[in-house]
Scaffold this active site. Structure first.
Site, mmCIF file in Angstrom:
data_model
loop_
_atom_site.group_PDB
_atom_site.id
_atom_site.type_symbol
_atom_site.label_atom_id
_atom_site.label_comp_id
_atom_site.label_asym_id
_atom_site.label_seq_id
_atom_site.Cartn_x
_atom_site.Cartn_y
_atom_site.Cartn_z
ATOM 1 N N LYS A 1 34.918 39.015 39.767
ATOM 2 C CA LYS A 1 34.646 38.531 38.409
ATOM 3 C C LYS A 1 35.874 37.790 37.888
ATOM 4 O O LYS A 1 36.649 38.334 37.097
ATOM 5 C CB LYS A 1 34.269 39.717 37.520
ATOM 6 C CG LYS A 1 33.288 39.341 36.415
ATOM 7 C CD LYS A 1 32.708 40.586 35.757
ATOM 8 C CE LYS A 1 31.830 40.223 34.599
ATOM 9 N NZ LYS A 1 30.514 39.711 35.001
ATOM 10 N N GLU B 1 22.392 33.488 42.624
ATOM 11 C CA GLU B 1 22.422 34.160 41.320
ATOM 12 C C GLU B 1 21.782 33.300 40.242
ATOM 13 O O GLU B 1 21.569 32.105 40.418
ATOM 14 C CB GLU B 1 23.864 34.423 40.901
ATOM 15 C CG GLU B 1 24.521 35.523 41.668
ATOM 16 C CD GLU B 1 25.684 36.111 40.901
ATOM 17 O OE1 GLU B 1 25.447 36.772 39.873
ATOM 18 O OE2 GLU B 1 26.832 35.904 41.308
ATOM 19 N N ARG C 1 35.541 47.411 40.017
ATOM 20 C CA ARG C 1 35.301 45.989 40.245
ATOM 21 C C ARG C 1 36.512 45.166 39.815
ATOM 22 O O ARG C 1 36.858 44.178 40.450
ATOM 23 C CB ARG C 1 34.031 45.556 39.508
ATOM 24 C CG ARG C 1 33.529 44.200 39.950
ATOM 25 C CD ARG C 1 32.129 43.937 39.464
ATOM 26 N NE ARG C 1 32.041 43.889 38.008
ATOM 27 C CZ ARG C 1 30.899 43.806 37.330
ATOM 28 N NH1 ARG C 1 29.742 43.781 37.972
ATOM 29 N NH2 ARG C 1 30.889 43.757 36.014
HETATM 30 C C1 LIG Z 1 29.229 39.962 35.266
HETATM 31 C C2 LIG Z 1 28.324 39.195 36.154
HETATM 32 C C3 LIG Z 1 27.030 39.657 36.482
HETATM 33 C C4 LIG Z 1 26.433 40.896 35.875
HETATM 34 O O1 LIG Z 1 27.090 42.061 36.224
HETATM 35 P P1 LIG Z 1 26.857 43.390 35.379
HETATM 36 O O2 LIG Z 1 27.817 44.353 35.985
HETATM 37 O O3 LIG Z 1 25.456 43.803 35.573
HETATM 38 O O4 LIG Z 1 27.158 43.060 33.967
HETATM 39 C C5 LIG Z 1 26.268 38.908 37.362
HETATM 40 N N1 LIG Z 1 26.725 37.743 37.888
HETATM 41 C C6 LIG Z 1 27.949 37.268 37.588
HETATM 42 C C7 LIG Z 1 28.383 35.994 38.190
HETATM 43 C C8 LIG Z 1 28.785 37.977 36.722
HETATM 44 O O5 LIG Z 1 29.998 37.499 36.441
#
Ligand SMILES: *Cc1c(COP(=O)(O)O)cnc(C)c1O
Length: 339
Positions: A183, A219, A80
């Site tokens: 991210k 989300e 990722r």
């Molecule tokens: C990090 C994140 C998540 C959760 O991802 P995980 O891999 O399960 O920790 C969900 N939404 C956003 C916007 C994120 O930045």
């Protein structure tokens, strides 16, 4: 260090002994360096602090009953971070460098990996930033990949507890063709006004809708959304959602429990039909949702018993935690042990 109260640690930053760093200069990655400083010496024109060339990851390590340290699905985080880097034109951290950095920083700080049974874990925070100086808008030539760790407490101290959420109709976290799927810090900056408003109104977080039509669930703040009905685990499909690794795990576990799973668009009014709803991510694993309030539309969606997670959310939560701590076997290859 001597007397950390593991069971009462917050989910926050606690100083540890070391972090690891690696610089990308002149087109290649250098040697992994060990640092005991909590600070960076950064150029005032670095692209990370002007133009948001910044990506991060969040992952955890757990101590099992056998006292061994388990890292959870690190390769998913590494992949990722490569996607995040390429999405904002940064140098990509190769998988082997990512792994080496994680192993090193955890081993160096192993006394901070909370004991088995405390509910606490070691949060691992990889960070990638543009450090090269530019004044015009363009990608930096140089990058820094850094990983620090911090022991964190169980997200829910008194056991997993349902939370209230607020739908936000006049702010967006990410555009459909923007950077929501990677991210990067910019997405978090864009979410802060909405999250602040949710907090000041007594809500745990915001449910963001799709930015274009305001008709579908995107989300829950920094976590993915899921709903459960008719023995089916349903999670939204949208180009502006960050693909949560926790969500991926829950989909797999739900299937193996004999549930159906659907990854598809979820209309706001479908919220009324769910038996359970929740947010998922590394920090809390699952935050069950007791209520979602759509203030502008004057609608409130409620789920089950207000003080207790629904049975399926609870089962998924316990199953995932048991795999992470090694209490249950890991048939999926999600765990790596750091010797
Ligand atoms: C990090 C994140 C998540 C959760 O991802 P995980 O891999 O399960 O920790 C969900 N939404 C956003 C916007 C994120 O930045």
């Amino acid at each position: 260090m001597e007397n950390i109260d593991w069971g009462n640690l917050p989910f926050g930053y606690l100083k540890t002994d070391y972090n690891v760093r690696c610089y990308y200069r002149e087109g290649k990655w250098g040697e992994l360096e060990i640092s005991s400083s909590e600070y960076l010496n950064l150029h005032i024109a670095a692209t990370s602090i002007h133009y948001g060339q910044e990506a991060f990851e969040g992952m955890k390590a757990f101590r099992g009953k056998d006292n061994k340290i388990r890292v959870f699905r690190w390769k998913e985080n590494a992949k990722r971070m490569i996607a995040s880097a390429s999405g904002i034109r940064m140098a990509e951290v190769p998988l082997d460098l990512f792994k080496k950095a994680i192993w090193k920083v955890v081993a160096l700080n192993k006394k901070y990996v909370p004991p088995y049974g405390s509910g606490a874990s070691l949060y691992i925070r990889p960070l990638l930033i543009g450090v090269g100086a530019e004044v015009g808008v363009k990608p930096a030539k140089d990058y820094l990949f850094l990983v620090f760790v911090s022991p964190v407490g169980p997200y829910f101290k008194e056991g997993i507890k349902p939370v209230d959420m607020m739908i936000c109709r006049d702010c967006d976290r990410a555009a459909p063709l923007g950077t929501g799927h990677i991210k990067v810090g910019g997405n978090y900056a864009a979410s802060m006004v909405a999250i602040h408003r949710a907090h000041s109104n007594g809500f745990a977080n915001v449910v963001f809708l799709d930015a274009k039509e305001k008709n579908f669930i995107d989300e829950c703040g920094p976590a993915n959304f899921f709903g459960i009905k008719n023995n089916t685990y349903i999670t939204p499909d949208s180009p502006s959602i960050l693909p949560s690794i926790t969500n991926k795990c829950l989909i797999q576990l739900a299937q193996d429990m004999g549930m159906k799973t659907e990854i598809r668009k979820v209309k706001v009014d479908e919220l009324a039909s769910f038996e359970e709803a929740g947010a998922c991510g590394t920090a809390a694993v699952i935050s069950p949702i007791s209520m979602i309030v759509d203030i502008e539309e004057g609608v409130t969606y409620k789920y089950g018993n207000q003080d207790k997670p629904g049975p399926i959310s609870m089962k998924l939560y316990q199953k995932l935690q048991a795999i992470q701590t090694g209490d249950e076997p890991d048939p999926y290859g999600w765990i790596d042990i750091i010797e």
